[in-house]
Write a protein that holds these residues in place. Structure first.
Motif, PDB file in Angstrom:
ATOM      1  N   LYS A 119       1.168  -1.173   0.308  1.00  0.00           N
ATOM      2  CA  LYS A 119       0.078   0.267   0.369  1.00  0.00           C
ATOM      3  C   LYS A 119       1.148   1.101  -0.230  1.00  0.00           C
ATOM      4  O   LYS A 119       0.396   2.399  -0.889  1.00  0.00           O
ATOM      5  N   VAL A 120       2.372   1.282   0.682  1.00  0.00           N
ATOM      6  CA  VAL A 120       2.796   2.463   0.805  1.00  0.00           C
ATOM      7  C   VAL A 120       3.494   2.182  -0.382  1.00  0.00           C
ATOM      8  O   VAL A 120       2.804   3.565  -1.072  1.00  0.00           O
ATOM      9  N   GLU A 121       4.223   1.570  -1.745  1.00  0.00           N
ATOM     10  CA  GLU A 121       4.526   1.540  -2.988  1.00  0.00           C
ATOM     11  C   GLU A 121       2.944   2.123  -4.056  1.00  0.00           C
ATOM     12  O   GLU A 121       3.473   3.115  -4.401  1.00  0.00           O
ATOM     13  N   THR A 122       1.884   1.607  -3.615  1.00  0.00           N
ATOM     14  CA  THR A 122       0.481   1.725  -4.401  1.00  0.00           C
ATOM     15  C   THR A 122       0.512   3.699  -4.326  1.00  0.00           C
ATOM     16  O   THR A 122       0.529   4.342  -5.183  1.00  0.00           O
ATOM     17  N   LEU A 123       0.487   4.305  -2.889  1.00  0.00           N
ATOM     18  CA  LEU A 123      -0.008   5.405  -2.446  1.00  0.00           C
ATOM     19  C   LEU A 123       1.569   6.376  -3.122  1.00  0.00           C
ATOM     20  O   LEU A 123       1.054   7.675  -3.371  1.00  0.00           O
ATOM     21  N   ARG A 124       2.858   5.639  -3.184  1.00  0.00           N
ATOM     22  CA  ARG A 124       4.220   6.376  -3.545  1.00  0.00           C
ATOM     23  C   ARG A 124       3.489   6.846  -5.208  1.00  0.00           C
ATOM     24  O   ARG A 124       4.002   7.880  -6.086  1.00  0.00           O
ATOM     25  N   ALA A 125       3.019   6.187  -5.771  1.00  0.00           N
ATOM     26  CA  ALA A 125       3.040   6.001  -7.020  1.00  0.00           C
ATOM     27  C   ALA A 125       1.624   7.005  -7.693  1.00  0.00           C
ATOM     28  O   ALA A 125       1.603   7.659  -8.585  1.00  0.00           O
ATOM     29  N   LYS A 126       0.359   6.913  -7.006  1.00  0.00           N
ATOM     30  CA  LYS A 126      -0.255   7.424  -6.917  1.00  0.00           C
ATOM     31  C   LYS A 126       0.255   8.896  -7.356  1.00  0.00           C
ATOM     32  O   LYS A 126      -0.482  10.185  -7.637  1.00  0.00           O
ATOM     33  N   PHE A 127       0.818   9.533  -5.605  1.00  0.00           N
ATOM     34  CA  PHE A 127       1.283  10.888  -5.475  1.00  0.00           C
ATOM     35  C   PHE A 127       2.174  11.225  -6.509  1.00  0.00           C
ATOM     36  O   PHE A 127       2.324  12.438  -6.711  1.00  0.00           O
ATOM     37  N   SER A 128       2.969  10.324  -6.952  1.00  0.00           N
ATOM     38  CA  SER A 128       4.061  10.491  -8.352  1.00  0.00           C
ATOM     39  C   SER A 128       2.936  11.470  -9.802  1.00  0.00           C
ATOM     40  O   SER A 128       2.960  11.556 -10.275  1.00  0.00           O
ATOM     41  N   GLN A 129       1.897   9.970  -9.787  1.00  0.00           N
ATOM     42  CA  GLN A 129       1.065  10.823 -10.822  1.00  0.00           C
ATOM     43  C   GLN A 129       0.660  11.856 -10.758  1.00  0.00           C
ATOM     44  O   GLN A 129       0.660  13.006 -11.651  1.00  0.00           O
ATOM     45  N   LEU A 130      -0.061  12.765  -9.611  1.00  0.00           N
ATOM     46  CA  LEU A 130      -0.189  13.560  -9.777  1.00  0.00           C
ATOM     47  C   LEU A 130       1.282  14.647  -9.259  1.00  0.00           C
ATOM     48  O   LEU A 130       0.773  15.822 -10.242  1.00  0.00           O
ATOM     49  N   GLU A 131       2.560  14.547  -8.725  1.00  0.00           N
ATOM     50  CA  GLU A 131       3.184  15.627  -9.143  1.00  0.00           C
ATOM     51  C   GLU A 131       3.364  15.663 -10.556  1.00  0.00           C
ATOM     52  O   GLU A 131       3.661  17.093 -10.770  1.00  0.00           O
ATOM     53  N   THR A 132       3.246  14.752 -11.233  1.00  0.00           N
ATOM     54  CA  THR A 132       3.644  15.033 -13.100  1.00  0.00           C
ATOM     55  C   THR A 132       2.054  16.155 -13.936  1.00  0.00           C
ATOM     56  O   THR A 132       1.938  16.277 -14.539  1.00  0.00           O
ATOM     57  N   GLN A 133       1.227  16.410 -13.015  1.00  0.00           N
ATOM     58  CA  GLN A 133       0.040  16.262 -13.347  1.00  0.00           C
ATOM     59  C   GLN A 133      -0.518  17.971 -12.458  1.00  0.00           C
ATOM     60  O   GLN A 133      -0.269  18.931 -13.453  1.00  0.00           O
ATOM     61  N   LEU A 134       0.298  18.110 -11.799  1.00  0.00           N
ATOM     62  CA  LEU A 134       0.336  19.542 -11.112  1.00  0.00           C
ATOM     63  C   LEU A 134       0.884  20.532 -12.278  1.00  0.00           C
ATOM     64  O   LEU A 134       1.755  20.382 -12.442  1.00  0.00           O
ATOM     65  N   GLY A 135      -0.103  22.064 -11.491  1.00  0.00           N
ATOM     66  CA  GLY A 135       1.417  22.875 -12.554  1.00  0.00           C
ATOM     67  C   GLY A 135       1.836  24.134 -10.786  1.00  0.00           C
ATOM     68  O   GLY A 135       2.865  23.328 -10.107  1.00  0.00           O
ATOM     69  N   GLU A 136       1.978  25.349 -11.974  1.00  0.00           N
ATOM     70  CA  GLU A 136       1.998  26.562 -10.669  1.00  0.00           C
ATOM     71  C   GLU A 136       1.257  25.972  -9.609  1.00  0.00           C
ATOM     72  O   GLU A 136       1.897  27.150  -8.237  1.00  0.00           O
ATOM     73  N   GLY A 169       7.647   7.784   3.436  1.00  0.00           N
ATOM     74  CA  GLY A 169       8.247   8.557   1.942  1.00  0.00           C
ATOM     75  C   GLY A 169       7.275   8.646   1.104  1.00  0.00           C
ATOM     76  O   GLY A 169       7.975   8.769  -0.022  1.00  0.00           O
ATOM     77  N   ILE A 170       5.959   8.376   0.918  1.00  0.00           N
ATOM     78  CA  ILE A 170       4.838   8.752   0.401  1.00  0.00           C
ATOM     79  C   ILE A 170       5.079  10.158  -0.427  1.00  0.00           C
ATOM     80  O   ILE A 170       4.816  10.086  -2.005  1.00  0.00           O
ATOM     81  N   LEU A 171       5.055  10.570   0.449  1.00  0.00           N
ATOM     82  CA  LEU A 171       5.119  12.262  -0.683  1.00  0.00           C
ATOM     83  C   LEU A 171       6.627  13.091  -0.515  1.00  0.00           C
ATOM     84  O   LEU A 171       6.733  14.003  -1.257  1.00  0.00           O
ATOM     85  N   THR A 172       8.023  11.906  -0.421  1.00  0.00           N
ATOM     86  CA  THR A 172       9.080  12.156  -0.475  1.00  0.00           C
ATOM     87  C   THR A 172       9.559  12.688  -1.885  1.00  0.00           C
ATOM     88  O   THR A 172       9.115  11.574  -3.142  1.00  0.00           O
ATOM     89  N   ASP A 173      10.045  13.855  -1.949  1.00  0.00           N
ATOM     90  CA  ASP A 173      10.231  14.080  -3.351  1.00  0.00           C
ATOM     91  C   ASP A 173       9.327  14.444  -4.840  1.00  0.00           C
ATOM     92  O   ASP A 173       9.618  14.848  -6.068  1.00  0.00           O
ATOM     93  N   LYS A 174       8.252  15.084  -4.262  1.00  0.00           N
ATOM     94  CA  LYS A 174       7.241  15.039  -4.573  1.00  0.00           C
ATOM     95  C   LYS A 174       7.398  17.107  -4.004  1.00  0.00           C
ATOM     96  O   LYS A 174       6.379  17.587  -4.417  1.00  0.00           O
ATOM     97  N   PRO A 175       7.508  18.126  -4.949  1.00  0.00           N
ATOM     98  CA  PRO A 175       7.565  19.401  -4.191  1.00  0.00           C
ATOM     99  C   PRO A 175       6.468  20.118  -4.309  1.00  0.00           C
ATOM    100  O   PRO A 175       5.962  20.685  -4.219  1.00  0.00           O
ATOM    101  N   LYS A 176       6.134  19.775  -5.924  1.00  0.00           N
ATOM    102  CA  LYS A 176       4.326  20.176  -5.641  1.00  0.00           C
ATOM    103  C   LYS A 176       3.265  19.457  -5.251  1.00  0.00           C
ATOM    104  O   LYS A 176       2.285  20.656  -4.668  1.00  0.00           O
ATOM    105  N   VAL A 177       3.523  18.126  -5.133  1.00  0.00           N
ATOM    106  CA  VAL A 177       2.496  18.142  -4.226  1.00  0.00           C
ATOM    107  C   VAL A 177       1.952  19.173  -2.706  1.00  0.00           C
ATOM    108  O   VAL A 177       1.537  18.768  -2.252  1.00  0.00           O
TER     109      VAL A 177
END
Length: 227
Positions: A119-136, A169-177
């Protein structure tokens, strides 16, 4: 005042409706119930036995997605984009937010360490998807607060407590998130969607699950006592 929200103190789906009405400047009453001891009057208006339920002039609407759409159609200050294509895309991201909540429930509910780590890995992946979706930012679609933001405000609120338990580490390295999380945390409508004792209530709820996460909480100094 005609709008009444039947609620549970920890329900993230209730928070969506509360945030929406607050953003719209709509007055409403709110009643919290105990989902472990559901009153008969609640079961009469909630066929699935879940919160939230919105009652308007004695007519009730259940399921948060239906409530949000009803509020959009009947109340001022729309939170959906006016463009049909963008609006449809936002509805898709709202469903994505619901899937994140389901994964969060699996994260805090499982007793199995392997399932927990999955589940940790699944959540990391989903927030990575959000990181690519977010703008400024600061919000999902830029400067305008939308229903997608109303959905993710309660999502990020969980992490205020999870961060006290450990670094997953779910939200780690995701500055836009992370920036989006900070903007939603500071939003008055998001803050007022729960009571002041929400963190303590959530901590107690998580401990009672007797899950893998509960064990990590107990390993923390003073874990049983709470935050």
């Amino acid at each position: 005042m005609t709008l009444h929200l039947t609620s549970h103190a920890l329900c993230p789906y209730v928070q969506r409706a509360s945030i929406s009405m607050t953003e719209k400047g709509v007055a409403f009453e709110r009643t919290d119930i105990d989902l472990a001891n559901k009153p008969d009057w609640f079961l009469a208006i909630s066929p699935l036995g879940k919160t939230p339920v919105l009652t308007d002039n004695d007519q009730s609407i259940f399921e948060s997605s239906a409530i949000l759409e009803y509020l959009e159609e009947t109340q001022p200050h729309p939170l959906h984009p006016s463009d049909p294509l963008l609006r449809a895309q936002h509805r898709g991201w709202i469903e994505f937010g619901s899937s994140v909540l389901n994964d969060i429930a699996g994260f805090y509910g499982t007793k199995d360490k392997d399932v927990f780590e999955a589940k940790v890995e699944t959540l990391r992946a989903k927030f990575s998807q959000l990181e690519t979706q977010l703008g400024e930012g600061p919000y999902f679609e830029g400067s305008a607060f939308s229903l997608v933001d109303a959905v993710f405000g309660p999502v990020f609120r969980y992490f205020d407590v999870f961060d006290q338990i450990g670094d997953f580490g779910i939200l780690t390295d995701k500055p836009k998130v992370q920036s989006w999380r900070a903007a939603l945390t500071a939003r008055p409508s998001v803050q007022s969607a729960v009571s002041a004792d929400y963190p303590e209530l959530l901590w107690a709820f998580l401990l009672k699950r007797q899950s893998h996460l509960s064990g990590l909480m107990m390993d923390r100094p003073g874990g049983e006592a709470g935050l």
